[in-house]
Design a protein around this motif. Structure first.
Motif, PDB file in Angstrom:
ATOM      1  N   ASN A 110       0.981  -1.201   0.063  1.00  0.00           N
ATOM      2  CA  ASN A 110       0.124  -0.059  -0.027  1.00  0.00           C
ATOM      3  C   ASN A 110       0.999   1.244   0.022  1.00  0.00           C
ATOM      4  N   GLN A 135      -2.252   6.788  -1.167  1.00  0.00           N
ATOM      5  CA  GLN A 135      -2.777   7.873  -0.326  1.00  0.00           C
ATOM      6  C   GLN A 135      -1.546   8.762  -0.184  1.00  0.00           C
ATOM      7  N   VAL A 141      -9.432  11.778   4.749  1.00  0.00           N
ATOM      8  CA  VAL A 141     -10.235  10.828   5.409  1.00  0.00           C
ATOM      9  C   VAL A 141      -9.548  10.423   6.797  1.00  0.00           C
ATOM     10  N   GLN A 159      -8.556   7.751   8.718  1.00  0.00           N
ATOM     11  CA  GLN A 159      -7.396   6.951   9.094  1.00  0.00           C
ATOM     12  C   GLN A 159      -6.764   5.910   8.241  1.00  0.00           C
ATOM     13  N   CYS A 160      -5.648   5.427   8.420  1.00  0.00           N
ATOM     14  CA  CYS A 160      -4.943   4.777   7.586  1.00  0.00           C
ATOM     15  C   CYS A 160      -3.812   3.807   8.188  1.00  0.00           C
ATOM     16  N   GLY A 161      -4.048   2.766   8.304  1.00  0.00           N
ATOM     17  CA  GLY A 161      -3.320   1.876   9.080  1.00  0.00           C
ATOM     18  C   GLY A 161      -1.769   1.600   8.680  1.00  0.00           C
ATOM     19  N   GLY A 208      -0.453   3.400   6.446  1.00  0.00           N
ATOM     20  CA  GLY A 208       0.059   4.695   6.517  1.00  0.00           C
ATOM     21  C   GLY A 208       0.646   4.988   8.000  1.00  0.00           C
ATOM     22  N   ASN A 211     -12.459   4.878  10.041  1.00  0.00           N
ATOM     23  CA  ASN A 211     -13.030   5.062   8.459  1.00  0.00           C
ATOM     24  C   ASN A 211     -13.893   3.765   8.488  1.00  0.00           C
ATOM     25  N   ASN A 243     -14.942   1.232   2.527  1.00  0.00           N
ATOM     26  CA  ASN A 243     -13.843   0.339   2.182  1.00  0.00           C
ATOM     27  C   ASN A 243     -14.525  -1.024   2.205  1.00  0.00           C
ATOM     28  N   GLU A 257     -10.532  -0.161  -2.002  1.00  0.00           N
ATOM     29  CA  GLU A 257     -10.784   0.717  -0.790  1.00  0.00           C
ATOM     30  C   GLU A 257     -11.335   1.890  -1.319  1.00  0.00           C
ATOM     31  N   ARG A 258     -12.098   2.750  -0.432  1.00  0.00           N
ATOM     32  CA  ARG A 258     -12.875   4.079  -0.808  1.00  0.00           C
ATOM     33  C   ARG A 258     -11.802   4.928  -1.396  1.00  0.00           C
ATOM     34  N   CYS A 271      -4.350  -3.190   2.955  1.00  0.00           N
ATOM     35  CA  CYS A 271      -5.111  -2.314   3.741  1.00  0.00           C
ATOM     36  C   CYS A 271      -5.054  -2.439   5.316  1.00  0.00           C
ATOM     37  N   GLY A 272      -4.420  -1.465   5.861  1.00  0.00           N
ATOM     38  CA  GLY A 272      -4.373  -1.835   7.497  1.00  0.00           C
ATOM     39  C   GLY A 272      -5.568  -1.816   8.241  1.00  0.00           C
ATOM     40  N   THR A 273      -6.306  -0.662   8.042  1.00  0.00           N
ATOM     41  CA  THR A 273      -7.895  -0.664   8.667  1.00  0.00           C
ATOM     42  C   THR A 273      -8.555  -1.699   8.239  1.00  0.00           C
ATOM     43  N   GLY A 274      -8.417  -2.058   6.763  1.00  0.00           N
ATOM     44  CA  GLY A 274      -9.275  -3.113   6.384  1.00  0.00           C
ATOM     45  C   GLY A 274      -8.831  -4.446   7.052  1.00  0.00           C
TER      46      GLY A 274
HETATM   47  N1  LIG Z   1      -9.210   4.125   1.721  1.00  0.00           N
HETATM   48  C1  LIG Z   1      -9.223   4.400   3.075  1.00  0.00           C
HETATM   49  C2  LIG Z   1      -7.941   5.252   3.758  1.00  0.00           C
HETATM   50  C3  LIG Z   1      -6.590   4.505   3.793  1.00  0.00           C
HETATM   51  C4  LIG Z   1      -6.893   3.279   4.503  1.00  0.00           C
HETATM   52  C5  LIG Z   1      -5.892   1.886   4.057  1.00  0.00           C
HETATM   53  N2  LIG Z   1      -4.801   2.276   2.972  1.00  0.00           N
HETATM   54  C6  LIG Z   1      -5.177   1.532   5.476  1.00  0.00           C
HETATM   55  O1  LIG Z   1      -3.943   1.079   5.416  1.00  0.00           O
HETATM   56  O2  LIG Z   1      -5.823   1.607   6.340  1.00  0.00           O
HETATM   57  C7  LIG Z   1     -10.677   5.365   3.485  1.00  0.00           C
HETATM   58  O3  LIG Z   1     -11.092   5.871   2.522  1.00  0.00           O
HETATM   59  O4  LIG Z   1     -11.074   5.251   4.590  1.00  0.00           O
END
Ligand SMILES: N[C@H](CCC[C@H](N)C(=O)O)C(=O)O
Length: 291
Positions: free
Chosen positions: A17, A50, A74, A76-78, A80, A172, A206, A224-225, A233-236
């Motif tokens: 990511n 992102q 947005v 949050q991004c895990g 990231g 998110n 997402n 991802e959104r 995707c970390g939060t995913g």
């Molecule tokens: N696309 C996500 C933001 C980045 C999440 C993803 N890259 C992660 O690592 O959590 C959103 O719109 O909520």
């Protein structure tokens, strides 16, 4: 900033990511959607899922802002967050290896376990539909273990499907589709695009496609959104793991295998307990963007 016509950036990724990281501690950058989209563009710009921005904070060590490739800021991004922690340490912006970071979703706490390997306390998951946000009124629902699933009518151009889905927020919004086999490219692209902008998700969503290998290992693909499918995707991974744990399908520590790498997610299962995510954070190159 190198000068008023160029913008210094660092290219990083967390399990594939990928990110453009900007230091805006001086607060001089004008982060317009147009600039974000140019930076993220894989042909006319640097290219990233992102854009991550480091800023000073009144309430934590740093403020962490996240912009999707479509220009939208947005919560949050895990992946990231792990790169953020590695970046501020490598740039000498902090001497600490555990920091508090202010985000639109609240305070998170990344910790450098070793170089390029970061553990993040992502805070609590939220399952109440209104807080995802998800409009559940009028939908059939069922309990699977401790998780409520909703039957979501989906018109994705094929025939009308009715999907049982779980919803969760990591600050998110996430929707999780549990599959009997690993997701296909066709399913991710068709159903991912349809669900990302489904009217029952007022802030879009997402979309996670979860396949449980066993109680300690799952496969996950995320559309991802604001981006489309990403390699991780970390939060995913957090959202899919806690949904699977609430359904009784996954243990309290699970490896989430994604195309770009594996993240480890830990959660005790207590509603207000925090979700812990561990994984890689890699700097790829430094550059100057010509505005
Ligand atoms: N696309 C996500 C933001 C980045 C999440 C993803 N890259 C992660 O690592 O959590 C959103 O719109 O909520």
């Amino acid at each position: 900033m190198a000068n008023s016509n160029t913008l210094k950036f660092t290219k990083m990724h967390g399990a594939g990511n990928d990110f453009v990281v900007l230091d805006n501690c001086a607060g001089q950058l004008e982060l317009t959607p147009a600039l974000i989209k140019r930076l993220a563009d894989r042909h006319f710009g640097v290219g990233a899922d992102q854009v991550l921005v480091v800023e000073s904070s009144q309430v934590a060590d740093f403020k962490y802002r996240i912009f999707n490739a479509d220009g939208q800021e947005v919560q949050q991004c895990g992946n990231g967050a792990r790169c953020f922690a590695q970046y501020v340490f490598d740039k000498g912006l902090t001497q600490k290896n555990q920091i508090k970071v202010e985000t639109l979703a609240g305070i998170i706490q990344p910790e450098l376990i070793k170089h390029n390997w970061v553990k993040v306390n992502m805070g609590p998951a939220e399952f109440e539909p209104a807080k995802v946000p998800f409009v559940s009124e009028g939908l059939a629902s069922r309990k699977v273990g401790a998780m409520t699933q909703y039957k979501l009518p989906v018109d994705s151009g094929a025939d009308l499907e009715e999907l049982w889905v779980g919803v969760a927020s990591m600050g998110n919004p996430h929707v999780v589709v549990l599959l009997e086999q690993p997701a296909t490219d066709e399913l991710v692209q068709r159903l991912g695009a349809t669900l990302e902008s489904h009217p029952r998700f007022p802030e879009r969503v997402n979309v996670g496609f979860l396949y449980v290998v066993d109680r300690s290992r799952v496969h996950l693909r995320v559309y991802e959104r604001g981006v489309g499918e990403t390699l991780a995707c970390g939060t995913g991974a957090c959202a899919a793991a806690v949904v699977g744990m609430k359904m009784g399908l996954i243990a309290d520590c699970v490896d989430v295998v994604k195309a770009g790498g594996t993240l480890t997610i830990e959660w005790s299962g207590q509603e207000d307990s925090h979700v812990l995510m561990t994984g890689p954070a890699q700097t790829v190159f430094e550059g100057e963007f010509h505005l």
